[in-house]
Write an enzyme that holds these catalytic residues in place. Structure first.
Site, PDB file in Angstrom:
ATOM      1  N   SER A 144       1.087  -1.234   0.111  1.00 29.48           N
ATOM      2  CA  SER A 144       0.076  -0.013  -0.054  1.00 29.48           C
ATOM      3  C   SER A 144       0.943   1.143   0.071  1.00 29.48           C
ATOM      4  O   SER A 144       2.149   1.143   0.286  1.00 29.48           O
ATOM      5  CB  SER A 144      -1.159  -0.096   1.254  1.00 29.48           C
ATOM      6  OG  SER A 144      -1.466   1.165   1.518  1.00 29.48           O
ATOM      7  N   TYR A 157      -2.044  -1.141  10.283  1.00 26.89           N
ATOM      8  CA  TYR A 157      -2.152  -1.322   9.082  1.00 26.89           C
ATOM      9  C   TYR A 157      -0.743  -0.791   8.406  1.00 26.89           C
ATOM     10  O   TYR A 157       0.094  -1.336   7.499  1.00 26.89           O
ATOM     11  CB  TYR A 157      -3.285  -0.539   8.527  1.00 26.89           C
ATOM     12  CG  TYR A 157      -3.620  -0.841   6.888  1.00 26.89           C
ATOM     13  CD1 TYR A 157      -4.234  -1.789   6.386  1.00 26.89           C
ATOM     14  CD2 TYR A 157      -3.097   0.129   6.071  1.00 26.89           C
ATOM     15  CE1 TYR A 157      -4.612  -2.024   5.201  1.00 26.89           C
ATOM     16  CE2 TYR A 157      -3.182  -0.043   4.602  1.00 26.89           C
ATOM     17  CZ  TYR A 157      -3.886  -1.057   4.190  1.00 26.89           C
ATOM     18  OH  TYR A 157      -4.178  -1.311   2.727  1.00 26.89           O
TER      19      TYR A 157
HETATM   20  P1  NAD Z   1     -11.205  -6.353   0.040  1.00 27.18           P
HETATM   21  O1  NAD Z   1     -11.983  -6.154   1.392  1.00 27.18           O
HETATM   22  O2  NAD Z   1     -12.239  -6.204  -1.198  1.00 27.18           O
HETATM   23  O3  NAD Z   1     -10.391  -7.866  -0.151  1.00 27.18           O
HETATM   24  C1  NAD Z   1      -9.812  -8.249   0.807  1.00 27.18           C
HETATM   25  C2  NAD Z   1      -9.628  -9.789   0.601  1.00 27.18           C
HETATM   26  O4  NAD Z   1      -8.796 -10.516   1.801  1.00 27.18           O
HETATM   27  C3  NAD Z   1     -11.049 -10.470   0.656  1.00 27.18           C
HETATM   28  O5  NAD Z   1     -10.888 -11.395  -0.422  1.00 27.18           O
HETATM   29  C4  NAD Z   1     -11.009 -11.447   1.943  1.00 27.18           C
HETATM   30  O6  NAD Z   1     -11.781 -12.217   1.934  1.00 27.18           O
HETATM   31  C5  NAD Z   1      -9.555 -11.383   2.089  1.00 27.18           C
HETATM   32  N1  NAD Z   1      -9.339 -11.488   3.713  1.00 27.18           N
HETATM   33  C6  NAD Z   1      -9.537 -10.691   4.633  1.00 27.18           C
HETATM   34  N2  NAD Z   1      -9.329 -11.385   5.963  1.00 27.18           N
HETATM   35  C7  NAD Z   1      -8.927 -12.510   5.512  1.00 27.18           C
HETATM   36  C8  NAD Z   1      -8.553 -13.591   6.465  1.00 27.18           C
HETATM   37  N3  NAD Z   1      -8.462 -13.767   7.743  1.00 27.18           N
HETATM   38  N4  NAD Z   1      -8.184 -14.914   5.812  1.00 27.18           N
HETATM   39  C9  NAD Z   1      -8.262 -15.059   4.500  1.00 27.18           C
HETATM   40  N5  NAD Z   1      -8.550 -13.906   3.665  1.00 27.18           N
HETATM   41  C10 NAD Z   1      -8.821 -12.813   4.228  1.00 27.18           C
HETATM   42  O7  NAD Z   1     -10.112  -5.178  -0.110  1.00 27.18           O
HETATM   43  P2  NAD Z   1      -9.027  -4.640  -1.279  1.00 27.18           P
HETATM   44  O8  NAD Z   1      -9.207  -3.402  -1.261  1.00 27.18           O
HETATM   45  O9  NAD Z   1      -9.374  -5.245  -2.489  1.00 27.18           O
HETATM   46  O10 NAD Z   1      -7.695  -5.410  -0.390  1.00 27.18           O
HETATM   47  C11 NAD Z   1      -6.835  -6.129  -1.168  1.00 27.18           C
HETATM   48  C12 NAD Z   1      -5.322  -5.675  -0.643  1.00 27.18           C
HETATM   49  O11 NAD Z   1      -5.150  -4.373  -1.211  1.00 27.18           O
HETATM   50  C13 NAD Z   1      -5.244  -5.595   0.772  1.00 27.18           C
HETATM   51  O12 NAD Z   1      -4.048  -6.301   1.061  1.00 27.18           O
HETATM   52  C14 NAD Z   1      -5.236  -4.252   1.092  1.00 27.18           C
HETATM   53  O13 NAD Z   1      -4.502  -3.723   2.199  1.00 27.18           O
HETATM   54  C15 NAD Z   1      -4.513  -3.555  -0.269  1.00 27.18           C
HETATM   55  N6  NAD Z   1      -4.841  -2.103  -0.591  1.00 27.18           N
HETATM   56  C16 NAD Z   1      -6.119  -1.789  -0.694  1.00 27.18           C
HETATM   57  C17 NAD Z   1      -6.365  -0.273  -0.844  1.00 27.18           C
HETATM   58  C18 NAD Z   1      -7.681   0.184  -1.168  1.00 27.18           C
HETATM   59  O14 NAD Z   1      -7.865   1.359  -1.256  1.00 27.18           O
HETATM   60  N7  NAD Z   1      -8.657  -0.441  -1.246  1.00 27.18           N
HETATM   61  C19 NAD Z   1      -5.047   0.443  -1.167  1.00 27.18           C
HETATM   62  C20 NAD Z   1      -3.815  -0.020  -0.733  1.00 27.18           C
HETATM   63  C21 NAD Z   1      -3.742  -1.349  -0.591  1.00 27.18           C
END
Ligand code: NAD
Length: 268
Positions: A144, A157
């Protein structure tokens, strides 16, 4: 024409939705075999499988495993390896909870470190050795902007994501000599997105939407104004395309990098 990932098998954690599903879909368009994973019911698994099949994937598996449990993670990886080697690992599963340090529940700290950092270590330690043997492997860790800079009220985080960037660098060094230009080598990189509209950031979006009397567009604009100079969200598909390029043989010498996709957020 054969896709660039024909014959490659990719395991993407947290890929039943959001960014992970965007990456899986980009890989599917290039003919990869996919191992999907996440938390959710059978309907969510089925819908993610249908999405990537519609994009072109032929062989798709779907697993539900809680990655906070390292024994369960080991069992999952063992099962996946029974079906063949894994060429590409995308560590993407993640969670968020916003609160100041003094108000952060201790359990949230444990959970965020377990999912966002320790699970990345587990999958890497279990899957990198077979990439070394093959002479080709790609690990793409979804960190991130918070792996590079901090924000208020995100202590676990930000700590986990900075940890992911460090872990990425160590693994890149340990596996840098594997393979060759011809085989593609084994690379380990982190992608560092800014804002992406997914369920993970929905509570933060809702806070701003409420501030603007329910106007979602105004709430999102306010969020972007604060940090992201481009004033545009990144889409899961944009991240998928970047991940796809990292999988190419021509990216054999890009390793240990933390690549922002953040509209200039971390350039400030
Ligand atoms: P999201 O909530 O749509 O997806 C998260 C995924 O992680 C889901 O499939 C969920 O089932 C899985 N997950 C959560 N807890 C879990 C557990 N205990 N065991 C197994 N799986 C688990 O969110 P996203 O935004 O698609 O996030 C994906 C990645 O991107 C994350 O690592 C997040 O930190 C990173 N990210 C997101 C953003 C943003 O703005 N959305 C920005 C930077 C980084």
């Amino acid at each position: 024409m054969a896709g660039s990932l024909q014959g490659k098998r990719a395991f993407i954690t947290g890929s039943l939705q959001g960014i992970g599903l965007g990456i899986a879909t980009a890989f599917a368009r290039q003919g990869a075999d996919l191992v999907l994973h996440g938390l959710g019911d059978q309907a969510l698994v089925d819908s993610a499988i249908a999405t990537v099949k519609a994009a072109g994937a032929q062989k798709v598996e779907g697993y539900v495993t809680d990655l906070r449990d390292s024994t369960a993670t080991e069992e999952l990886v063992k099962k996946i390896l029974e079906g063949g080697k894994v060429d590409i690992l995308v560590n993407n599963a993640g969670i968020q909870h916003t609160a100041t340090i003094e108000n952060m529940p201790r359990q949230k700290w444990n959970d965020i470190i377990a999912v966002n950092l320790s699970s990345f270590f587990d999958t890497m330690r279990l899957l990198l050795p077979q990439m070394e043997k093959a002479g080709y492997g790609r690990v793409i860790n979804i960190a991130s902007v918070h792996g590079l800079v901090a924000s208020l009220a995100k202590a676990p985080y930000v700590s986990a994501k900075h940890g992911v960037v460090g872990l990425t660098k160590v693994a890149a060094l340990e596996y840098a000599k594997c393979g060759s230009r011809e085989t593609g080598g084994v690379t380990v990189n982190a992608i560092c997105p800014g804002w992406v509209e997914t369920s993970l950031v929905e509570p933060q979006i809702q806070e701003r939407v409420d501030k603007f009397g329910g106007d979602r567009a105004a709430g999102i604009a306010d969020l972007l104004n604060e940090k992201e100079p481009s004033k545009r969200m990144t889409s899961p598909d944009d991240i998928g395309e970047l991940a796809l390029w990292l999988c190419s043989k021509s990216a054999h010498n890009i390793t240990g990098a933390a690549i922002p996709i953040d509209g200039g957020w971390t350039a400030q």
